[in-house]
Design an enzyme around this catalytic site. Structure first.
Site, short mmCIF file in Angstrom:
data_model
loop_
_atom_site.label_atom_id
_atom_site.label_comp_id
_atom_site.label_asym_id
_atom_site.label_seq_id
_atom_site.Cartn_x
_atom_site.Cartn_y
_atom_site.Cartn_z
N GLU A 312 -7.65 -37.28 -1.23
CA GLU A 312 -7.40 -37.74 0.14
C GLU A 312 -6.62 -36.70 0.94
O GLU A 312 -5.64 -37.03 1.63
CB GLU A 312 -6.67 -39.09 0.11
CG GLU A 312 -7.48 -40.17 -0.59
CD GLU A 312 -6.85 -41.56 -0.54
OE1 GLU A 312 -5.62 -41.65 -0.50
OE2 GLU A 312 -7.61 -42.54 -0.54
N ASP A 386 -10.24 -48.60 -5.94
CA ASP A 386 -8.89 -48.50 -5.38
C ASP A 386 -8.23 -49.87 -5.24
O ASP A 386 -8.20 -50.43 -4.15
CB ASP A 386 -8.98 -47.83 -4.00
CG ASP A 386 -7.61 -47.56 -3.41
OD1 ASP A 386 -6.63 -47.68 -4.14
OD2 ASP A 386 -7.54 -47.24 -2.21
N GLU A 414 -1.64 -54.33 -1.08
CA GLU A 414 -2.40 -53.62 -0.04
C GLU A 414 -3.72 -54.31 0.29
O GLU A 414 -4.06 -54.50 1.46
CB GLU A 414 -2.67 -52.18 -0.52
CG GLU A 414 -3.56 -51.41 0.43
CD GLU A 414 -3.83 -49.98 -0.05
OE1 GLU A 414 -3.33 -49.59 -1.11
OE2 GLU A 414 -4.58 -49.28 0.65
#
Ligand code: BDP
Length: 721
Positions: A312, A386, A414
């Site tokens: 990323e 993820d 998240e």
């Protein structure tokens, strides 16, 4: 007269309100409340069993163990237990090591102590010279502290302590929280306020919170903390910050907690003035060695580095044509002589790689097996994408037998409703840990890979991305505390059941009253499945709001990276829905060992919870319930909402059982969660319906708004980005 009576009544009402169980409570004390034992019979038994406390030895760790026992006992027993150095009473609680305590040494525990290692302990009832002893014994001071917390847990959960013979040792060596905390105190993916680390006031000011954080961690056996975000800032490696880091390390040390830092790979350039960060460059190697020595001069027991590289947009060895092992080994060499470790993350997927994102970590890391230094752990997320609400286990587990693989779980929610959602995550963690990789035949579970028993690794680790911030109750949602608790308990012993961990946590956090414990435990046990159903049922994944990941966003498309869009993952079209990862598709299933690959790759055999993870399935495909896929999706989404409503009912029934403050906090958040669940259900069904072209079954609640309405929602300033 009447006025007097009224005042008296008012007083009584006030007293009743403030009596046990209804006191206002902001949740700060976590599971370490130490309120007086409620069951009177048990209380009497405990009072009799402990009329003296003896902790011999005065190291910083034994001192905190002593203090904790004293404070906790006076709270739990409602009376002070005298503390002395010699036996003067009949029923004595003794804590210590054979080295610190002559009493412990002479109680005949030497052989049994051998089996519990450096961090383990014994809890033992014994008698000698007519005296009764309850013994907390360990080989090390930290073992004594861990044993003390275990003993207190027995009292907090009102267990029988009359005949103890408990031996306990952790199954995993490094049990580490990963804080994704930035130096400006924002927390990436944090939903409970700002960072605990008050960098500005460090090193001069040691907030009591640091101590209470350490106490909470030690109470569940967490022995490491990575202070900084994996998206790292090199500044933390400069002298000014290292002094601050040292102050935190000093505060945590008595509690057995080592400090780690994230290493920004380009630090030699950014703060070192070098032209390159090439791991094979001797100047770069020398820079990291010197930097590490400097860190150790501030923090003599520094744990080591956690690294996110070439992921990323983060810099890494590949910027110089080197591989992950080159990068990890360079850092490993820099800390090896001081006993440090490197936790090198396998969360990688390339911007330029058209191949299925789920396959990329395996493809990059598996060929490197056997090339890492002995003090490197490769840290692998539980699943290959993820931290989705549900993922099948990461195919790297079992695939790198020569490398210790560290588990990375996410505690912060998240993708699981963030700060507003009640999600007890133990069942999700256990699902991964218990999954069978078949690496060495049946029974080669992920847990055995992680605890080192499958491939005989001594270096083992498990990480939890922390959900802790400076909110008064630490974790934002009162129930999110349970995930911090669970992480520690499972890191110590992954064989514990989710029910048992929930049971302990509820009793310690709220009450031992079974009228509360039983229904609340059920509610917690079902909470994760409910979320999966109203967000991503049947193996759907990564269909949440753009960037902040809050709320539904299955329509997200046309972004600069395909693998950051939702349509990349659900692949809905007029034929069906799901990501074909079988031979006819990306063939990600082939990364699993054959028995697993066969199961996951067969649309008739794949566990239904992973159906759309591995298969593109026609809308009229019949699923286990006998329904068509489309109808099943509709029922799952609706069922998830119903489950939240059930949770609301369960919780409402508890009014009066606990304090109003925490009761109302949870009640309000459940109301928010119900609205969010409907939002997910309606938005997803309306969107997928544009492909399925089939009606939502008659008996289900109809969406409240149009698809356009849901697509127009654009929440601003969502925390945690
Ligand atoms: C994702 C998060 C991102 C993290 C990344 C990571 O969205 O903020 O930086 O994982 O784990 O889940 O590195």
């Amino acid at each position: 007269m009447q006025r007097k009576l009224f005042c008296l009544l008012l007083l009584l009402v006030c007293l009743a309100y403030h009596s046990e169980g209804t006191k206002a409570d902001d949740g700060y004390k976590l599971w370490q409340r130490y309120e007086q034992v409620q069951d009177q019979a048990k209380l009497q038994v405990y009072r009799q069993a402990i009329n003296e406390l003896i902790v011999q030895g005065n190291s910083p760790t034994l001192t905190v163990a002593h203090q904790e026992l004293q404070t906790a006992l006076s709270g739990l027993l409602g009376q002070t237990v005298p503390s002395s150095q010699q036996v003067t009473k009949q029923n004595v609680l003794v804590a210590g090591t054979p080295a610190s305590s002559a009493l412990v040494k002479n109680l005949g525990l030497t052989d049994r102590l051998k089996a519990v290692g450096n961090e383990g302990y014994l809890l033992q009832t014994s008698t000698k010279n007519g005296k009764n002893y309850t013994v907390i014994a360990a080989n090390t001071d930290i073992g004594v502290l861990y044993g003390s917390y275990h003993f207190l847990r027995l009292l907090q959960t009102q267990q029988d302590i009359s005949n103890l013979s408990i031996a306990s040792a952790p199954k995993i060596k490094h049990r580490v929280l990963n804080h994704w905390d930035n130096l400006d105190r924002t927390v990436e993916r944090g939903y409970s306020g700002f960072s605990l680390w008050d960098w500005h006031r460090l090193p001069g000011y040691i907030d009591q919170r640091y101590i209470d954080y350490a106490r909470a961690n030690a109470s569940v056996g967490i022995n490491g903390t990575v202070l900084t975000n994996v998206n790292a800032n090199a500044l933390v490696l400069t002298e000014d910050y290292l002094k601050k880091v040292a102050a935190l390390a000093d505060a945590f040390r008595p509690y057995g907690i080592k400090v780690y830092l994230t290493a920004r790979f380009s630090a030699p350039i950014e703060i070192g003035g070098l032209k390159t960060a090439d791991p094979l460059d001797p100047q770069v190697q020398a820079w990291w060695k010197k930097k590490s020595d400097e860190i150790y001069s501030f923090v003599p027991d520094f744990g080591g580095f956690l690294v996110k590289a070439n992921s990323e947009g983060q810099p890494g060895p590949q910027n110089y044509g080197r591989n992950h092992a080159d990068g990890a080994n360079m850092l490993a060499d820099a800390v090896a002589d001081k006993g440090g470790i490197v936790m090198w993350r396998a969360f990688v997927y390339s911007e330029d790689e058209p191949d299925d994102r789920a396959k990329q970590a395996y493809n990059e890391f598996k060929p490197l097996d056997g090339t890492f230094r002995d003090n490197v752990l490769v840290q692998v997320k539980n699943g290959a994408i993820d931290f989705q609400p549900r993922e099948p286990f990461h195919p790297l587990f079992g695939a790198m037998p020569k490398t210790p693989l560290m588990m990375e779980f996410q505690l912060t929610q998240e993708y699981l409703g963030q700060g507003t959602t009640l999600a007890y995550l133990s069942p999700m963690y256990k699902e991964t840990l218990e999954a069978d990789t078949y690496a060495k035949g049946k029974g080669s579970t992920v847990a055995k890979v992680v605890d080192g028993s499958l491939d005989n690794h001594k270096l083992t680790g498990i990480a939890g991305v922390a959900n802790i911030g400076n909110d008064r109750n630490w974790t934002g949602h009162q129930f999110a505390q349970s995930n911090w608790y669970t992480f520690g308990r499972l890191a110590w012993d992954h064989a514990l059941s989710s029910e048992q961990v929930a049971d302990e946590w509820i009793k310690m956090t709220f009450t031992n009253d079974n009228k509360f414990v039983a229904p609340v435990k059920d509610m917690m046990m079902n909470s994760h499945e409910a979320i999966v159903n109203y967000m991503t049922p049947l193996g759907l994944h990564h269909i949440m709001g753009w960037s902040h990941h809050y709320g539904p966003g299955p329509w997200i498309k046309d972004k600069h990276r395909a693998d950051w869009t939702s349509v990349y993952y659900h692949k809905a079209d007029e034929k069906g829905i799901g990501f074909d990862r079988t031979k006819s598709g990306s063939n990600a299933v082939a990364q699993y060992f054959p028995p697993v690959a066969k199961q996951f790759g067969n649309v008739k055999k794949v566990p239904e919870k992973y159906l759309l993870w591995f298969h593109h399935v026609p809308w009229d495909h019949k699923v286990n319930s006998g329904r068509t896929l489309w109808n099943e999706l509709a029922y799952r989404y609706s069922g998830g909402v119903d489950d939240v409503r059930q949770m609301q009912k369960t919780w409402d029934n508890q009014e009066g059982m606990i304090d109003q403050e925490r009761f109302q906090h949870v009640k309000q958040l459940l109301t928010v969660q119900e609205q969010e669940a409907k939002w997910w259900r309606d938005a997803c069904l309306l969107y997928f319906q544009t492909f399925s072209k089939r009606p939502i079954p008659q008996d289900l609640e109809k969406p409240a708004h149009t698809l356009e309405y849901y697509m127009s929602l654009d929440p601003k300033f969502v925390p945690g980005i």
